[in-house]
Design a protein around this motif. Structure first.
Motif, mmCIF file in Angstrom:
data_model
loop_
_atom_site.group_PDB
_atom_site.id
_atom_site.type_symbol
_atom_site.label_atom_id
_atom_site.label_comp_id
_atom_site.label_asym_id
_atom_site.label_seq_id
_atom_site.Cartn_x
_atom_site.Cartn_y
_atom_site.Cartn_z
ATOM 1 N N UNK A 117 56.621 3.811 61.051
ATOM 2 C CA UNK A 117 57.189 5.084 60.589
ATOM 3 C C UNK A 117 56.227 6.242 60.885
ATOM 4 N N UNK A 118 55.931 6.397 62.156
ATOM 5 C CA UNK A 118 55.017 7.421 62.649
ATOM 6 C C UNK A 118 55.663 8.073 63.858
ATOM 7 N N UNK A 119 55.000 9.060 64.413
ATOM 8 C CA UNK A 119 55.519 9.713 65.611
ATOM 9 C C UNK A 119 55.503 8.750 66.795
ATOM 10 N N UNK A 120 56.267 9.092 67.822
ATOM 11 C CA UNK A 120 56.276 8.294 69.043
ATOM 12 C C UNK A 120 54.859 8.167 69.582
ATOM 13 N N UNK A 148 59.220 14.980 73.224
ATOM 14 C CA UNK A 148 59.470 14.751 71.792
ATOM 15 C C UNK A 148 58.476 13.760 71.197
ATOM 16 N N UNK A 149 57.253 13.787 71.678
ATOM 17 C CA UNK A 149 56.237 12.811 71.246
ATOM 18 C C UNK A 149 55.888 12.931 69.771
ATOM 19 N N UNK A 150 56.160 14.101 69.174
ATOM 20 C CA UNK A 150 55.836 14.276 67.752
ATOM 21 C C UNK A 150 56.968 13.816 66.836
ATOM 22 N N UNK A 163 63.513 7.413 64.998
ATOM 23 C CA UNK A 163 64.672 8.242 65.326
ATOM 24 C C UNK A 163 65.261 7.889 66.695
ATOM 25 N N UNK A 164 64.570 7.052 67.448
ATOM 26 C CA UNK A 164 65.055 6.657 68.772
ATOM 27 C C UNK A 164 66.200 5.649 68.647
ATOM 28 N N UNK A 165 66.953 5.481 69.741
ATOM 29 C CA UNK A 165 67.998 4.456 69.763
ATOM 30 C C UNK A 165 67.358 3.076 69.727
ATOM 31 N N UNK A 204 62.867 -0.512 71.167
ATOM 32 C CA UNK A 204 62.308 -1.743 71.695
ATOM 33 C C UNK A 204 61.338 -1.440 72.839
ATOM 34 N N UNK A 205 61.685 -0.481 73.696
ATOM 35 C CA UNK A 205 60.757 -0.105 74.765
ATOM 36 C C UNK A 205 59.509 0.565 74.191
ATOM 37 N N UNK A 206 59.661 1.292 73.076
ATOM 38 C CA UNK A 206 58.490 1.859 72.405
ATOM 39 C C UNK A 206 57.583 0.743 71.893
ATOM 40 N N UNK A 207 58.179 -0.315 71.354
ATOM 41 C CA UNK A 207 57.378 -1.453 70.881
ATOM 42 C C UNK A 207 56.670 -2.141 72.047
ATOM 43 N N UNK A 208 57.324 -2.205 73.207
ATOM 44 C CA UNK A 208 56.677 -2.766 74.393
ATOM 45 C C UNK A 208 55.528 -1.860 74.834
ATOM 46 N N UNK A 209 55.749 -0.538 74.803
ATOM 47 C CA UNK A 209 54.665 0.406 75.134
ATOM 48 C C UNK A 209 53.505 0.231 74.170
ATOM 49 N N UNK A 210 53.797 0.024 72.901
ATOM 50 C CA UNK A 210 52.754 -0.181 71.890
ATOM 51 C C UNK A 210 51.946 -1.440 72.199
ATOM 52 N N UNK A 211 52.631 -2.505 72.650
ATOM 53 C CA UNK A 211 51.933 -3.743 73.012
ATOM 54 C C UNK A 211 51.075 -3.537 74.255
#
Length: 269
Positions: A115-118, A158-160, A165-167, A172-179
């Motif tokens: 629950x943070x920014x992108x 929209x990085x902030x 809030x993403x689809x 899921x792609x954000x979680x992959x980027x995080x990994x």
């Protein structure tokens, strides 16, 4: 257990030593008195995507979780046998589990952005692992990770905004980027598309193709067509054992074990 199931399943795969990333030998997993995995042995290389398939409850996700010690979070879980990453026993008492999970990242079935920014979702790992020495370096890591995850063009302005809030597919792609951001060597994906629509699923599959070779990738999937599309090697699990492991094209067109053939042809599942 059935002799056919218990037979070694690794004889059809020869991974060159220079590309060998992880090895598992005679791995058993217990939840209390119940045995969930029995004598699983498998080699995982850098140069391909490995898919784990099998019916619900067959042990594929349980075994995936042994590869970065996620089962440690379950008090009644016990793992025996040997699992090595680059020849090092990951269950050795001297192994730093936090560092292990940075080297062997996990993407879960349901997208779970913080629950943070992108930006902060991706920056979190590099920050706590000390991978950047300046704000500019951290920004570079975040951008590179989002680019590799195929998400940069969609979120760069929209990085902030909150990652939640993403689809679903974008999450899921954000979680992959995080990994990816902590520069892992292995990425484990536990049914990463099961909660996504067909368009988002296609984007994740395309991403897996693009990431292949940069990381050793292991994906658990219920979808045999997906396994055929994204993987070069497939392991079939049933009743807690590894029944068969082979080149994906061979396993789907010429399975060596009757149980594999029955599953692929839809006789059970």
């Amino acid at each position: 257990m059935n002799d056919e199931i218990a037979a070694p399943a690794t004889d059809r795969i020869a991974i060159p030593p220079e590309t060998l990333k992880m090895t598992a030998r005679d791995v058993d997993v217990f939840y209390g008195a119940k045995q969930a995995i029995e004598k699983v042995s498998i080699d995982i290389g850098m140069d391909h995507v490995t898919a784990f398939i099998g019916p619900s409850g067959c042990g594929k996700s349980t075994f995936l979780r042994t590869l970065n010690r996620m089962n440690d979070t379950i008090p009644i879980a016990r793992v025996t046998g040997q699992i090595e990453l680059d020849g090092e026993n990951i269950y050795d008492a001297s192994m730093d589990v936090v560092q292990l999970r940075a080297r062997v990242g996990m993407v879960f079935q349901k997208p779970n952005p913080f629950p943070k920014s992108i930006f902060e979702n991706v920056a979190y790992g590099p920050r706590i692992h000390g991978l950047s020495t300046s704000k500019a370096e951290l920004e570079e890591i975040v951008e590179k990770s989002l680019v590799r995850a195929g998400l940069w063009d969609e979120v760069k302005d929209r990085l902030t905004e909150s990652g939640t809030a993403l689809s679903g597919g974008q999450q899921q792609r954000l979680c992959i980027a995080r990994a990816i951001a902590v520069d892992p060597e292995v990425i484990l994906m536990d049914e990463p598309c099961s909660a996504l629509d067909p368009i988002a699923t296609a984007k994740i599959e395309e991403l897996i193709h693009e990431l292949r070779g940069r990381y050793a990738i292991v994906i658990v999937t219920h979808n045999m067509q997906q396994a055929a599309r994204v993987s070069q090697r497939t392991a079939f699990f049933h009743l807690g054992t590894l029944v068969e492991y082979g080149e994906t094209s061979d396993l789907f067109t010429n399975p060596q074990k009757e149980r594999t053939k029955d599953y692929i042809t839809g006789r059970y599942g």
